[in-house]
Design an enzyme around this catalytic site. Sequence first.
Site, PDB file in Angstrom:
ATOM      1  N   HIS A 105       0.833  -1.202   0.000  1.00 45.80           N
ATOM      2  CA  HIS A 105       0.000   0.000   0.000  1.00 45.80           C
ATOM      3  C   HIS A 105       0.875   1.263   0.000  1.00 45.80           C
ATOM      4  O   HIS A 105       0.659   2.183  -0.797  1.00 45.80           O
ATOM      5  CB  HIS A 105      -0.914  -0.023   1.236  1.00 45.80           C
ATOM      6  N   GLU A 106       1.872   1.300   0.867  1.00 46.67           N
ATOM      7  CA  GLU A 106       2.717   2.496   0.969  1.00 46.67           C
ATOM      8  C   GLU A 106       3.630   2.653  -0.249  1.00 46.67           C
ATOM      9  O   GLU A 106       3.865   3.771  -0.712  1.00 46.67           O
ATOM     10  CB  GLU A 106       3.525   2.488   2.262  1.00 46.67           C
ATOM     11  N   HIS A 109       1.796   4.337  -2.898  1.00 47.48           N
ATOM     12  CA  HIS A 109       1.822   5.803  -2.743  1.00 47.48           C
ATOM     13  C   HIS A 109       3.091   6.390  -3.340  1.00 47.48           C
ATOM     14  O   HIS A 109       3.056   7.406  -4.037  1.00 47.48           O
ATOM     15  CB  HIS A 109       1.722   6.203  -1.269  1.00 47.48           C
TER      16      HIS A 109
END
Length: 143
Positions: A105-106, A109
């Site tokens: 998820h990160e 980003h």
Amino acid sequence: MDDMVETMHDAPGIGLAASQIGLDRRVLVIDLAKKDEPPQPLYFVNPEIVWSSQDTAVYEEAACRFPNITRKSSGPRACGRASSIARGAPQEILAEGLLSTALQHEIDHLNGVLFIDHISKLKRDRVTKKFIKQAKLRESEKL
């Protein structure tokens, strides 16, 4: 990176990428400690996917910027990542379960991919309209 950890805890969240707070760096932090446990932040510099398992798991994903919006998705149950760990030597780690999900998820980003990029167009349109409505409401309150 310590400031990022503080920001992440204040959100509250379990992960934060530098790009989320306007920093043009490939840096992220994660802390999976539960509320009743002492913080155990992990620091990543230039994280990258080395490999992903063939086995998948269904997990629920959320983002602080989109409260009350979650998505169930399927992804690798485990992944290996090579990262320069701040306060330590570069190393490869095996991430499984929630850590694997949080890292993916990160890193999304850091690669310019947002949580809403993974949801259906219909749900994304609803979220976008809600976001715009909230922004207009906040702006009118300032006047």
